[in-house]
Structure formats: structure tokens, C-alpha cells
Scaffold this motif. Structure first.
Motif, short mmCIF file in Angstrom:
data_model
loop_
_atom_site.label_atom_id
_atom_site.label_comp_id
_atom_site.label_asym_id
_atom_site.label_seq_id
_atom_site.Cartn_x
_atom_site.Cartn_y
_atom_site.Cartn_z
N ALA A 155 1.46 4.96 -7.50
CA ALA A 155 0.84 3.75 -6.96
C ALA A 155 0.61 2.73 -8.07
O ALA A 155 0.89 1.54 -7.90
CB ALA A 155 -0.47 4.09 -6.26
N ALA A 156 0.15 3.20 -9.22
CA ALA A 156 -0.08 2.30 -10.35
C ALA A 156 1.23 1.68 -10.83
O ALA A 156 1.29 0.47 -11.10
CB ALA A 156 -0.77 3.05 -11.49
N GLN A 157 2.28 2.48 -10.93
CA GLN A 157 3.58 1.95 -11.36
C GLN A 157 4.13 0.93 -10.38
O GLN A 157 4.79 -0.03 -10.78
CB GLN A 157 4.58 3.09 -11.56
CG GLN A 157 4.31 3.93 -12.79
CD GLN A 157 5.30 5.07 -12.96
OE1 GLN A 157 6.25 5.23 -12.19
NE2 GLN A 157 5.07 5.89 -13.97
N LEU A 158 3.86 1.12 -9.10
CA LEU A 158 4.32 0.19 -8.07
C LEU A 158 3.39 -1.01 -7.93
O LEU A 158 3.71 -1.98 -7.23
CB LEU A 158 4.48 0.91 -6.73
CG LEU A 158 5.63 1.92 -6.68
CD1 LEU A 158 5.46 2.86 -5.49
CD2 LEU A 158 6.98 1.21 -6.64
N GLY A 159 2.21 -0.93 -8.54
CA GLY A 159 1.26 -2.03 -8.50
C GLY A 159 0.57 -2.22 -7.17
O GLY A 159 0.23 -3.34 -6.79
N VAL A 160 0.35 -1.11 -6.45
CA VAL A 160 -0.31 -1.18 -5.14
C VAL A 160 -1.44 -0.16 -5.06
O VAL A 160 -1.42 0.85 -5.77
CB VAL A 160 0.69 -0.94 -3.98
CG1 VAL A 160 1.75 -2.03 -3.94
CG2 VAL A 160 1.32 0.43 -4.07
N PRO A 161 -2.42 -0.40 -4.19
CA PRO A 161 -3.47 0.60 -4.00
C PRO A 161 -2.94 1.83 -3.27
O PRO A 161 -1.87 1.79 -2.64
CB PRO A 161 -4.51 -0.12 -3.14
CG PRO A 161 -3.95 -1.43 -2.75
CD PRO A 161 -2.63 -1.61 -3.44
N LEU A 162 -3.70 2.90 -3.36
CA LEU A 162 -3.38 4.16 -2.69
C LEU A 162 -4.41 4.42 -1.61
O LEU A 162 -5.61 4.40 -1.88
CB LEU A 162 -3.37 5.31 -3.70
CG LEU A 162 -3.16 6.70 -3.15
CD1 LEU A 162 -1.77 6.83 -2.52
CD2 LEU A 162 -3.34 7.74 -4.25
N ALA A 163 -3.94 4.66 -0.39
CA ALA A 163 -4.83 4.99 0.73
C ALA A 163 -4.78 6.48 1.00
O ALA A 163 -3.71 7.08 1.08
CB ALA A 163 -4.41 4.23 1.98
N LEU A 222 0.84 -1.20 0.00
CA LEU A 222 0.00 0.00 0.00
C LEU A 222 0.87 1.25 0.00
O LEU A 222 1.91 1.29 0.65
CB LEU A 222 -0.86 -0.01 1.27
CG LEU A 222 -1.95 1.02 1.45
CD1 LEU A 222 -3.06 0.83 0.42
CD2 LEU A 222 -2.54 0.91 2.85
N LEU A 223 0.41 2.25 -0.72
CA LEU A 223 0.96 3.60 -0.65
C LEU A 223 -0.06 4.43 0.11
O LEU A 223 -1.26 4.26 -0.10
CB LEU A 223 1.13 4.16 -2.07
CG LEU A 223 2.41 4.86 -2.45
CD1 LEU A 223 3.61 3.99 -2.20
CD2 LEU A 223 2.37 5.30 -3.89
#
Length: 127
Positions: free
Chosen positions: A53-61, A36-37
Motif C-alpha cells: 500500500a505504501a509503495q502504491l501510495g494508497v491507504p489500506l482498508a 485504496l487497497l
């Protein structure tokens, strides 16, 4: 693992991604453990953080100000400028701790690039 991010308006996604990768490397954490970011809710709509977040492949909180201030009490870094603006010593640490849950703990205190800060926190969950 949660990466908390603070960033200036002109900061690009590439700088944020590079900083997160540097943080993971400094903490000795495999990139695959990032889940998570997290950032302040008033910054979560910024294209740079969304792209990162998309480049890292994680959701954004998006973390609410009250949660930032509560979690910020457990932070270890203090920036007078951020404290005056946000009411927390480190936005990155507060976001990471808030998003990692009540049992979360800092794994890496705030590190910085020219336009961003990043801190890592681990969830208190056993998984």
C-alpha cells in the motif's frame, strides 16, 4: 478505484504491487485512479500488504469478515479452497466490493499471481 487483495503468508510486497499494476493495466485503468487497497482485517497487519500500500501510495482498508461475506455474494469467481476458509468465493473480489461501498461494482474479476489475487471495484459515487 479499489484493489481487493488476497495473499498467502509468504507473499512479498513486490509481488502484490506487480499484481495490482497488472490488474490496472488489464482493466485499462490509470494508476492514478487507484485510491485504496483492501484485504481481510486479519491480514491487514501483515508487513507485505502494508508495504505494498505504501509503495502504491494508497491507504489500506481492513475489511471485517461480515462485510466480506455480504459483498462476496456479488462476486463472480469461486474458489472452493477460499470458500471453505473464508466463506466467500474470492477474497479479492469481496474485499474490493466491500471497500468500494454499497454501490460498488466489479471492474476486473480476480486475477492471480503465484501468491496473491487481485480484483478491482469502482465506487458507486459519481466522483
Amino acid at each position: 478505484m479499489v484493489a481487493g487483495i488476497g495473499f498467502r503468508h509468504a507473499t512479498g510486497a513486490d509481488e502484490i504491487v506487480a499484481l495490482v499494476r497488472r490488474a490496472l493495466d488489464e482493466a485499462g485503468v490509470a494508476a492514478g485512479r487507484l485510491g485504496l487497497l483492501a484485504t481481510a482485517d486479519d491480514r491487514a497487519g501483515d508487513p507485505a500488504i502494508r508495504t505494498a500500500a505504501a509503495q502504491l501510495g494508497v491507504p489500506l482498508a481492513a475489511v471485517a469478515v461480515e462485510a466480506l461475506r455480504e459483498a462476496g455474494r456479488r462476486g463472480v469467481t469461486r474458489s472452493a479452497r477460499i470458500e471453505a476458509l473464508r466463506g466467500v468465493g474470492s477474497l479479492a473480489e469481496a474485499a474490493a466490493l466491500a471497500a468500494s461501498g454499497p454501490g460498488g461494482r466489479l471492474v476486473l474479476a480476480r486475477i492471480a499471481s503465484p501468491g496473491a489475487t487481485c480484483a478491482l471495484a469502482a465506487s458507486g459515487d459519481p466522483s
